[in-house]
Each structure stands twice: as C-alpha cells, then as structure tokens.
Design an enzyme around this catalytic site. Sequence first.
Site, PDB file in Angstrom:
ATOM      1  CG  ASP A  27     -26.985 -19.299 -27.761  1.00 56.11           C
ATOM      2  OD1 ASP A  27     -27.653 -20.091 -28.457  1.00 56.11           O
ATOM      3  OD2 ASP A  27     -26.944 -18.076 -27.991  1.00 56.11           O
ATOM      4  NE  ARG A  31     -25.315 -19.717 -33.148  1.00 54.43           N
ATOM      5  CZ  ARG A  31     -25.043 -18.908 -32.136  1.00 54.43           C
ATOM      6  NH1 ARG A  31     -24.051 -18.058 -32.224  1.00 54.43           N
ATOM      7  NH2 ARG A  31     -25.773 -18.966 -31.052  1.00 54.43           N
ATOM      8  CG  HIS A  44     -30.672 -29.347 -29.243  1.00 58.04           C
ATOM      9  ND1 HIS A  44     -30.232 -28.093 -28.892  1.00 58.04           N
ATOM     10  CD2 HIS A  44     -31.684 -29.131 -30.132  1.00 58.04           C
ATOM     11  CE1 HIS A  44     -30.933 -27.175 -29.543  1.00 58.04           C
ATOM     12  NE2 HIS A  44     -31.826 -27.783 -30.309  1.00 58.04           N
ATOM     13  CB  SER A  72     -36.377 -19.891 -22.953  1.00 57.40           C
ATOM     14  OG  SER A  72     -36.681 -19.908 -24.335  1.00 57.40           O
ATOM     15  CG  LEU A 138     -23.499 -28.819  -8.163  1.00 65.46           C
ATOM     16  CD1 LEU A 138     -22.694 -27.519  -8.058  1.00 65.46           C
ATOM     17  CD2 LEU A 138     -23.193 -29.473  -9.508  1.00 65.46           C
ATOM     18  NE  ARG A 201     -30.034 -12.740 -28.040  1.00 69.16           N
ATOM     19  CZ  ARG A 201     -29.332 -12.998 -29.129  1.00 69.16           C
ATOM     20  NH1 ARG A 201     -28.828 -12.013 -29.846  1.00 69.16           N
ATOM     21  NH2 ARG A 201     -29.119 -14.250 -29.513  1.00 69.16           N
ATOM     22  CB  SER A 203     -32.048 -14.942 -23.638  1.00 70.08           C
ATOM     23  OG  SER A 203     -31.284 -14.582 -24.759  1.00 70.08           O
TER      24      SER A 203
HETATM   25  C1  FPP Z   1     -29.360 -23.177 -27.392  1.00 70.29           C
HETATM   26  O1  FPP Z   1     -28.822 -23.494 -28.640  1.00 70.29           O
HETATM   27  C2  FPP Z   1     -29.654 -24.365 -26.640  1.00 70.29           C
HETATM   28  C3  FPP Z   1     -30.903 -24.810 -26.325  1.00 70.29           C
HETATM   29  C4  FPP Z   1     -32.126 -24.101 -26.725  1.00 70.29           C
HETATM   30  C5  FPP Z   1     -31.119 -26.060 -25.606  1.00 70.29           C
HETATM   31  C6  FPP Z   1     -30.120 -26.413 -24.562  1.00 70.29           C
HETATM   32  C7  FPP Z   1     -30.161 -27.880 -24.396  1.00 70.29           C
HETATM   33  C8  FPP Z   1     -29.100 -28.668 -24.156  1.00 70.29           C
HETATM   34  C9  FPP Z   1     -27.755 -28.156 -23.892  1.00 70.29           C
HETATM   35  C10 FPP Z   1     -29.187 -30.169 -24.178  1.00 70.29           C
HETATM   36  C11 FPP Z   1     -30.134 -30.774 -23.236  1.00 70.29           C
HETATM   37  C12 FPP Z   1     -29.931 -30.344 -21.838  1.00 70.29           C
HETATM   38  C13 FPP Z   1     -30.220 -31.135 -20.806  1.00 70.29           C
HETATM   39  C14 FPP Z   1     -30.102 -30.638 -19.428  1.00 70.29           C
HETATM   40  C15 FPP Z   1     -30.660 -32.507 -21.031  1.00 70.29           C
HETATM   41  P1  FPP Z   1     -29.569 -23.000 -29.943  1.00 70.29           P
HETATM   42  O2  FPP Z   1     -30.417 -24.130 -30.434  1.00 70.29           O
HETATM   43  O3  FPP Z   1     -30.314 -21.738 -29.685  1.00 70.29           O
HETATM   44  O4  FPP Z   1     -28.331 -22.756 -30.880  1.00 70.29           O
HETATM   45  P2  FPP Z   1     -28.192 -21.685 -32.060  1.00 70.29           P
HETATM   46  O5  FPP Z   1     -28.327 -20.333 -31.424  1.00 70.29           O
HETATM   47  O6  FPP Z   1     -26.818 -21.952 -32.572  1.00 70.29           O
HETATM   48  O7  FPP Z   1     -29.280 -21.988 -33.042  1.00 70.29           O
END
Ligand code: FPP
Length: 249
Positions: A27, A31, A44, A72, A138, A201, A203
């Site tokens: 997460d 931000r 991302h 999700s 793994l 959370r 989630s």
């Molecule tokens: C949460 O941050 C993160 C996600 C919804 C996406 C997670 C994806 C990656 C780490 C990159 C791609 C992964 C792979 C395996 C290729 P957020 O966007 O909710 O952040 P915020 O809460 O700060 O807005």
Amino acid sequence: MPDDASTLLSEIRLHGAVPRHVAIIMDGNGRWAAARMLPRPIGHRNGMKSVREVVEAAIEAGVEVLSLYAFSQENWQRPAPEVSALMSLLEEYIAREAAELERQGVQVRFLGDLSRLAPAAMQAVNSVTAKTAHCSRLRLNLFVSYGSRAELLDAIRSIAEDAASGTLVPDAVTEATVSNRLLTAGCPDPDLLIRTSGERRISNFLLWQIAYTEIYISPVLWPDFDRRELYAAIRDYQQRDRRYGRVTA
Ligand code: FPP
C-alpha cells in the site's frame, strides 16, 4: 546488499523460526507519487521495483511462500486509466521477470477472479505460470482481481453443492474442507502479514487464512519498501510469542 540489511539477515538466520509464509498488502504507491507531484501510475511502477527486491530478499531469508496483494476486486472501480496502467504493469512485470524468476526457482501463481483479465494479460499470466511450474525454491502468489469474501463464497457454494448432491455430509465438513477449497489450497497459512504505508486494515485479504497470523504494520510506503524493511519485519516476527490462544509453556 546494504550493511544494515546484511546484519539483519545474519540475525534472522541466527534466530531460526523464519516465517514459512509471508503475505504483504502493498500500500502507498499513490501517496508516494503524490508526494513527488507525479501521476499515480509512476508510484505503481516504482512499486514494481519493490516487488522484485522483496522476492529476492524472501528467497535469501528462506521464506517458502510469498503472497502479494497486487490488485483487489474493488480496484476495478478505480479510474479506467489507472486500472489500465496497473494491468499493463502486470504484463510488463511478467515479460521482464519471467526468465529471472524461473532462474531463481520461483513458482509463480496468480490467485483471484482471472476471468476479468484482458486476453493479453491472461496470456502473460498463463505463460509465466507454465514456465515456472517446476520451480520449488519460493512460491510466489500474486493476488490479482482478488477478494477474500468472494473466495469464501465460492468455497461455501461448492460445499453446499456437494452436500445437496449427497457426496458430503454436514458432519464431515471440517476446517480442512474449507481450506482445501480456497485458492491457497496446499499453502500453509501466512505466519506473518505485513501492511505498508501505516494503514491498519485487512482490506478483504485472506480472511480465513490469517486466523493466527502475526500482523506487522510498516509506516514505509510500498515503493520505498526494500529488503531491509522485509528483514526488519521478519526480525520483529521472530521476537513474538505465538500462543494460538494457549498459554506459554
Ligand atoms: C496500493 O497503493 C497498491 C496497489 C493498488 C497496486 C499494487 C501494485 C504494485 C505494487 C505494482 C505492480 C505489481 C506487480 C506484481 C506487477 P495505492 O494506489 O492504494 O496507494 P495509496 O493508498 O497511497 O493511494
């Protein structure tokens, strides 16, 4: 490897009891980007680098299963450009990393409602799954289009169908009956669940599987989460007293 990370890794090895299964709610990408006045997809993209480092670090620490919550079911409701950036990133990650993951001995699995993926993404998913199926160092579970309640509903439905058809009697339904019908069937339950960015959370992640999991909240935003942070979480875990509701002997 930075000095403090290698010190932590030595400590982990000395103290035994490495968590077999580590699950992470990644997460804070948004931000991280906002703090730099950058668009969210850049957050991302930098998060993808953390995925690479954490996979390597998990192998070095001796973790057997690493579960990462990448997307999700609720994430489908984000603005279309962000959803499409995340899906492209997933394809890019697979294209770039598949050979290296196989070389490292990482068996990659995708868990979630994959029927919602676009054909190109599905093809990438199938190809890396097949390419790494023989790997055993793994197991990397990438949760994509995943929701724990939906996963449980599917399991409940399948148990109800078997009960209705007479192949399963209600008295024979055990915890194992449920566990074996979840997407994580065959994996041990997570020992350690990490959530980054300071949020507290769950989630809709692995609700059944985390009944006795130790939870670690890291204030670090996911794109800044590195091997040192993973090792710090594992060291913290090693100092916990896991009682599973009993008293210490
Ligand atoms: C949460 O941050 C993160 C996600 C919804 C996406 C997670 C994806 C990656 C780490 C990159 C791609 C992964 C792979 C395996 C290729 P957020 O966007 O909710 O952040 P915020 O809460 O700060 O807005």
